[in-house]
Write a protein that holds these residues in place. Structure first.
Motif, PDB file in Angstrom:
ATOM      1  N   GLU A  46       0.916  -1.265   0.039  1.00  0.00           N
ATOM      2  CA  GLU A  46      -0.052   0.029  -0.047  1.00  0.00           C
ATOM      3  C   GLU A  46       0.857   1.273  -0.199  1.00  0.00           C
ATOM      4  O   GLU A  46       0.558   2.289  -0.627  1.00  0.00           O
ATOM      5  N   ALA A  47       2.039   0.945   0.840  1.00  0.00           N
ATOM      6  CA  ALA A  47       3.120   2.323   0.797  1.00  0.00           C
ATOM      7  C   ALA A  47       3.329   2.579  -0.752  1.00  0.00           C
ATOM      8  O   ALA A  47       3.639   1.653  -1.478  1.00  0.00           O
ATOM      9  N   SER A  49       5.931   2.938  -3.525  1.00  0.00           N
ATOM     10  CA  SER A  49       7.377   2.404  -4.045  1.00  0.00           C
ATOM     11  C   SER A  49       7.227   2.490  -5.625  1.00  0.00           C
ATOM     12  O   SER A  49       6.340   2.462  -6.485  1.00  0.00           O
ATOM     13  N   PRO A  70      11.538   8.396  -0.978  1.00  0.00           N
ATOM     14  CA  PRO A  70      10.757   8.745   0.321  1.00  0.00           C
ATOM     15  C   PRO A  70      10.459   9.999   0.876  1.00  0.00           C
ATOM     16  O   PRO A  70       9.236  10.216   1.395  1.00  0.00           O
ATOM     17  N   SER A  96       6.758  10.094  -0.923  1.00  0.00           N
ATOM     18  CA  SER A  96       5.764   9.881   0.430  1.00  0.00           C
ATOM     19  C   SER A  96       5.707  10.866   1.357  1.00  0.00           C
ATOM     20  O   SER A  96       4.515  11.049   1.905  1.00  0.00           O
ATOM     21  N   ASN A 114       3.190   9.105   3.930  1.00  0.00           N
ATOM     22  CA  ASN A 114       2.310   7.899   3.636  1.00  0.00           C
ATOM     23  C   ASN A 114       0.851   7.997   3.800  1.00  0.00           C
ATOM     24  O   ASN A 114       0.041   6.967   3.768  1.00  0.00           O
ATOM     25  N   ASN A 222      -5.410   2.497  -1.502  1.00  0.00           N
ATOM     26  CA  ASN A 222      -3.876   2.276  -1.939  1.00  0.00           C
ATOM     27  C   ASN A 222      -3.674   3.496  -2.766  1.00  0.00           C
ATOM     28  O   ASN A 222      -3.884   3.879  -3.773  1.00  0.00           O
TER      29      ASN A 222
END
Length: 305
Positions: A46-47, A49, A70, A96, A114, A222
């Motif tokens: 879900e994170a 990448s 990130p 993120s 996130n 997501n």
């Protein structure tokens, strides 16, 4: 799928297959390995990448070059650096978290880790005149609104660059350009979308004006899947704009317009009341005053309530 079959298809060793599977696990993929049967991906991360974004990205050029980080100060600033170094049309910078995210007029955009989508795209629309560059903002707004409609979320577009759920902001668009007098070098279009924020993530002062998809629906989203939907729709609407001009985009934008047909207060050469009736072909807001005279607004301060 068996390790042997994977090694043959990819022309790599069985050992290399195993190493790649471990890398996928580090990226958040859940991979099941069964002796004498092979590998199966059970769950995708879900994170955000780079692997998760690329897998299933159904675009022709948008995101072909992708830079995931990130944490960055600002995806917009980083995209400018890549563009000045010759980044190709459709290059995407996504993070993120932004520590110094920005909106229009250099306003701070809170970009917690996130919970939202924070990304910028390099565009090189060489057939577009610089004076019409603001239309790209409206193209992006329509694309974003279309995706939200597919998700069942009733949004409206507040001129020139915000998306609202009800009377609260859930997304913003920032468009910046580098150009000569008659030629665009590049455009950077940045999008910030509040997705999985809880009410507590906003704080009491911001909560009065901001919302997220999760706050509105109580569902979790997501981020990789949502980004891929937005990227695909933006590419479709951008190509439609380049091929057919602004007229069809204008019509769609007006269908989503916040406060369409309502009276607003305009602060420009004094303070006066105006009714929103649409947008002009160059992206200006089109209003009429109490005498019925039409005006085009480019940078006036508008009191929406």
């Amino acid at each position: 799928m068996s390790g042997q079959e994977l090694s043959e298809v990819l022309s790599i060793s069985r050992s290399a297959v195993w190493k790649h599977m471990n890398e996928l696990k580090k990226s958040g993929y859940e991979v099941e390995a069964v002796t004498n049967r092979g590998y199966r991906i059970i769950n995708v991360p879900e994170a955000l990448s780079e692997d998760a974004i690329r897998w299933g990205l159904e675009t022709k050029w948008l995101g072909s070059t992708l830079h995931y980080h990130p944490t960055v100060t600002s995806t917009q600033n980083l995209a400018h650096e890549f563009a000045r170094d010759g980044a190709e049309h459709g290059t995407v910078v996504i993070a993120s978290e932004q520590t110094k995210g920005k909106g229009r007029m250099k306003r701070y955009w809170d970009s917690k880790a996130n919970v939202g989508l924070w990304f910028s795209t390099v565009l090189r629309p060489h057939s577009l005149e610089p004076k019409n560059a603001t239309q790209i903002t409206l193209v992006a707004a329509v694309a974003l609104a279309n995706v939200m409609k597919e998700y069942g979320i009733p949004v409206s577009i507040k001129w020139p660059n915000d998306l609202f759920i009800g009377d609260k902001k859930m997304a913003g668009i920032l468009t910046e350009m580098q150009a000569e007098q008659d030629q665009i070098d590049y455009i950077i279009i940045g999008i910030g979308l509040n997705v999985n924020h809880e009410e507590a993530d906003f704080g009491s002062a911001v909560l009065e004006h901001a919302t997220s998809l999760k706050v509105y629906t109580q569902d979790h989203y997501n981020l990789n899947t949502l980004f891929k939907s937005i990227a695909h729709e933006f590419e479709v609407q951008y190509e439609r704009f380049i091929e057919h001009g602004f007229k069809p985009i204008k019509s769609d934008w007006e269908g989503y317009a916040y406060k369409m047909g309502e009276w607003l207060t305009v602060r420009a050469q004094g303070e006066w009341n105006a009714k929103l009736i649409g947008i002009h072909e160059d992206g200006a807001l089109k209003v009429v005053d109490e005498k019925g005279q039409e005006h085009l607004l480019y940078s006036a301060e508008i009191l929406w309530s």
